[in-house]
Design a protein around this motif. Sequence first.
Motif, PDB file in Angstrom:
ATOM      1  N   THR A 243       0.829  -1.201   0.000  1.00 40.10           N
ATOM      2  CA  THR A 243       0.000   0.000   0.000  1.00 40.10           C
ATOM      3  C   THR A 243       0.866   1.254   0.000  1.00 40.10           C
ATOM      4  OG1 THR A 243      -1.736  -1.155   1.219  1.00 40.10           O
ATOM      5  CG2 THR A 243      -1.808   1.244   1.242  1.00 40.10           C
ATOM      6  N   ALA A 244       1.952   1.224   0.768  1.00 44.59           N
ATOM      7  CA  ALA A 244       2.865   2.367   0.831  1.00 44.59           C
ATOM      8  C   ALA A 244       3.516   2.622  -0.524  1.00 44.59           C
ATOM      9  CB  ALA A 244       3.936   2.120   1.892  1.00 44.59           C
ATOM     10  N   HIS A 245       3.954   1.542  -1.189  1.00 37.66           N
ATOM     11  CA  HIS A 245       4.575   1.690  -2.506  1.00 37.66           C
ATOM     12  C   HIS A 245       3.584   2.258  -3.515  1.00 37.66           C
ATOM     13  CE1 HIS A 245       7.661  -1.626  -1.334  1.00 37.66           C
ATOM     14  NE2 HIS A 245       8.037  -0.436  -0.925  1.00 37.66           N
ATOM     15  N   ALA A 246       2.346   1.788  -3.454  1.00 36.92           N
ATOM     16  CA  ALA A 246       1.317   2.277  -4.366  1.00 36.92           C
ATOM     17  C   ALA A 246       1.043   3.759  -4.114  1.00 36.92           C
ATOM     18  CB  ALA A 246       0.038   1.459  -4.200  1.00 36.92           C
ATOM     19  N   PHE A 247       1.024   4.144  -2.832  1.00 32.45           N
ATOM     20  CA  PHE A 247       0.781   5.546  -2.478  1.00 32.45           C
ATOM     21  C   PHE A 247       1.885   6.448  -3.019  1.00 32.45           C
ATOM     22  CE2 PHE A 247       1.495   9.065   0.544  1.00 32.45           C
ATOM     23  CZ  PHE A 247       0.277   9.735   0.407  1.00 32.45           C
ATOM     24  N   VAL A 248       3.138   6.042  -2.824  1.00 29.11           N
ATOM     25  CA  VAL A 248       4.271   6.836  -3.310  1.00 29.11           C
ATOM     26  C   VAL A 248       4.232   6.959  -4.830  1.00 29.11           C
ATOM     27  CG1 VAL A 248       6.784   6.888  -3.548  1.00 29.11           C
ATOM     28  CG2 VAL A 248       5.769   6.329  -1.348  1.00 29.11           C
ATOM     29  N   ALA A 249       3.897   5.856  -5.505  1.00 28.73           N
ATOM     30  CA  ALA A 249       3.808   5.876  -6.970  1.00 28.73           C
ATOM     31  C   ALA A 249       2.741   6.866  -7.424  1.00 28.73           C
ATOM     32  CB  ALA A 249       3.493   4.477  -7.489  1.00 28.73           C
ATOM     33  N   GLU A 250       1.607   6.900  -6.725  1.00 26.54           N
ATOM     34  CA  GLU A 250       0.537   7.824  -7.077  1.00 26.54           C
ATOM     35  C   GLU A 250       0.956   9.273  -6.843  1.00 26.54           C
ATOM     36  OE1 GLU A 250      -2.454   7.537  -8.529  1.00 26.54           O
ATOM     37  OE2 GLU A 250      -1.829   5.479  -8.966  1.00 26.54           O
ATOM     38  N   VAL A 251       1.704   9.508  -5.779  1.00 27.96           N
ATOM     39  CA  VAL A 251       2.181  10.858  -5.487  1.00 27.96           C
ATOM     40  C   VAL A 251       3.101  11.341  -6.603  1.00 27.96           C
ATOM     41  CG1 VAL A 251       3.643  12.238  -3.957  1.00 27.96           C
ATOM     42  CG2 VAL A 251       1.947  10.690  -2.987  1.00 27.96           C
ATOM     43  N   PHE A 252       4.035  10.499  -6.997  1.00 29.81           N
ATOM     44  CA  PHE A 252       4.960  10.885  -8.066  1.00 29.81           C
ATOM     45  C   PHE A 252       4.230  11.055  -9.401  1.00 29.81           C
ATOM     46  CE2 PHE A 252       8.458   8.976  -5.395  1.00 29.81           C
ATOM     47  CZ  PHE A 252       9.103  10.178  -5.164  1.00 29.81           C
ATOM     48  N   ARG A 253       3.221  10.215  -9.642  1.00 29.73           N
ATOM     49  CA  ARG A 253       2.444  10.338 -10.877  1.00 29.73           C
ATOM     50  C   ARG A 253       1.676  11.661 -10.887  1.00 29.73           C
ATOM     51  NH1 ARG A 253      -0.014   5.889 -10.473  1.00 29.73           N
ATOM     52  NH2 ARG A 253       1.491   4.686 -11.645  1.00 29.73           N
ATOM     53  N   TYR A 254       1.130  12.016  -9.734  1.00 26.80           N
ATOM     54  CA  TYR A 254       0.391  13.290  -9.630  1.00 26.80           C
ATOM     55  C   TYR A 254       1.326  14.469  -9.905  1.00 26.80           C
ATOM     56  CZ  TYR A 254      -1.824  17.345  -7.489  1.00 26.80           C
ATOM     57  OH  TYR A 254      -2.318  18.601  -7.273  1.00 26.80           O
ATOM     58  N   ILE A 255       2.504  14.444  -9.295  1.00 29.05           N
ATOM     59  CA  ILE A 255       3.470  15.537  -9.501  1.00 29.05           C
ATOM     60  C   ILE A 255       3.924  15.580 -10.954  1.00 29.05           C
ATOM     61  CG2 ILE A 255       5.782  16.355  -8.895  1.00 29.05           C
ATOM     62  CD1 ILE A 255       5.306  15.282  -6.060  1.00 29.05           C
ATOM     63  N   GLU A 256       4.151  14.414 -11.539  1.00 26.04           N
ATOM     64  CA  GLU A 256       4.579  14.330 -12.944  1.00 26.04           C
ATOM     65  C   GLU A 256       3.574  15.011 -13.862  1.00 26.04           C
ATOM     66  OE1 GLU A 256       7.108  13.299 -16.064  1.00 26.04           O
ATOM     67  OE2 GLU A 256       7.449  12.915 -13.931  1.00 26.04           O
ATOM     68  N   ASN A 257       2.296  14.818 -13.593  1.00 28.10           N
ATOM     69  CA  ASN A 257       1.250  15.335 -14.468  1.00 28.10           C
ATOM     70  C   ASN A 257       0.764  16.737 -14.094  1.00 28.10           C
ATOM     71  OD1 ASN A 257       1.229  12.882 -15.885  1.00 28.10           O
ATOM     72  ND2 ASN A 257      -0.304  11.994 -14.516  1.00 28.10           N
ATOM     73  N   ASN A 258       1.090  17.191 -12.877  1.00 27.80           N
ATOM     74  CA  ASN A 258       0.512  18.458 -12.407  1.00 27.80           C
ATOM     75  C   ASN A 258       1.543  19.380 -11.773  1.00 27.80           C
ATOM     76  OD1 ASN A 258      -2.599  17.723 -12.582  1.00 27.80           O
ATOM     77  ND2 ASN A 258      -1.602  15.989 -11.577  1.00 27.80           N
ATOM     78  N   TYR A 259       2.823  19.235 -12.096  1.00 32.19           N
ATOM     79  CA  TYR A 259       3.859  19.971 -11.376  1.00 32.19           C
ATOM     80  C   TYR A 259       3.662  21.478 -11.434  1.00 32.19           C
ATOM     81  CZ  TYR A 259       5.859  20.319 -16.102  1.00 32.19           C
ATOM     82  OH  TYR A 259       6.046  20.542 -17.434  1.00 32.19           O
TER      83      TYR A 259
END
Length: 352
Positions: A243-259
Amino acid sequence: MGVFILERTKYTAFDSKVQQWEKRYVMRSVLLEKLLQETPEEEAILAGNQAVNKQIYTDMTSDFVVQSDKFLKDELIMIRKHPRFIDFPKHSHDFIEMNYVFHGQFQQKVAEQPIHLRQGDILLLNQYIEHELKACSHDDIVINFIIHPAFFDYILSTFSSGFIQNQMVSFLMNSMFNYDQHAQFLYYPVSDSSRIQGLMEQLLTEMMNETLLAKSKIKFLMGLLILELAEQQQSYQVAKQATAHAFVAEVFRYIENNYKNASLQNLADQYNQTSYWVSKEIKKLTNHNFKDLVQEKRLLVAKNLLMYSDLSVQAIAEEVGYENISYFYRLFKRKYHQTPKDFKQQLHGEHN
């Protein structure tokens, strides 16, 4: 014919489960009826003795330390119902204690931390830890397991190397060898585990019996219970890591798309959480603040634009989300040790 056999097998399995459920329901009902009966200690409390009779628990006159000699005698395990109707003052014990809520609820403060146990929950307390207990009502049935540390000697030897980082293993080793006498407790919300609840009911049934094999059965069942709790925790830890790995991946994906317009509140809304919780989780899992991660991404994009586009420094700053050009200059120089303008001029000089 084959379909008929398959259907009959399905119904047979269903009937078997229903029978098991009915058997457990009857067992729980019988146990609850017996456990609701008042003990002599509870009768004394109801009769007006509103102070805990410390002589039942300790010979000490200063610190309130519940002593194993008062209960275990020559045994390794003893099971008793926690007395209802009275607050139990702050104390520690020279044994390992396990609280199990058979019915109702149980509130206590462990090492100054409030703990609210619900029906089916288990709390494991190591030696030296202080706790104080709120009074249980008539329908709150809590079972105390008093366990000598030596009982865990064999249990610990059964764990495979894959469990070496398990919290249960650390708990048992501290309890056996007293590495640092550091107070510990483990909380298990296991009301939905039929295997663990079944073991607890068997333990309580044997507690009610006085047969020659009852004590031996209790030791065997307790060993199984400890292994089940350790396995449950191991599964939980694996799931938590995933769950932690999935959360971190989502955070980085969000930043990648919305920086350019990334917002902690916007990210928190996606998880239906507070910005404080999301910020705390990001810091815990990445060792960086959300703002730092966004800034890192913006500066990387800005660097690439300086290298591969003809945009002005002002346009690049706005493109990555910085309206204040001076602030952008300051951040870029701190990261790359030169201003954006110097970086671009250097690139052009190299190309020429």
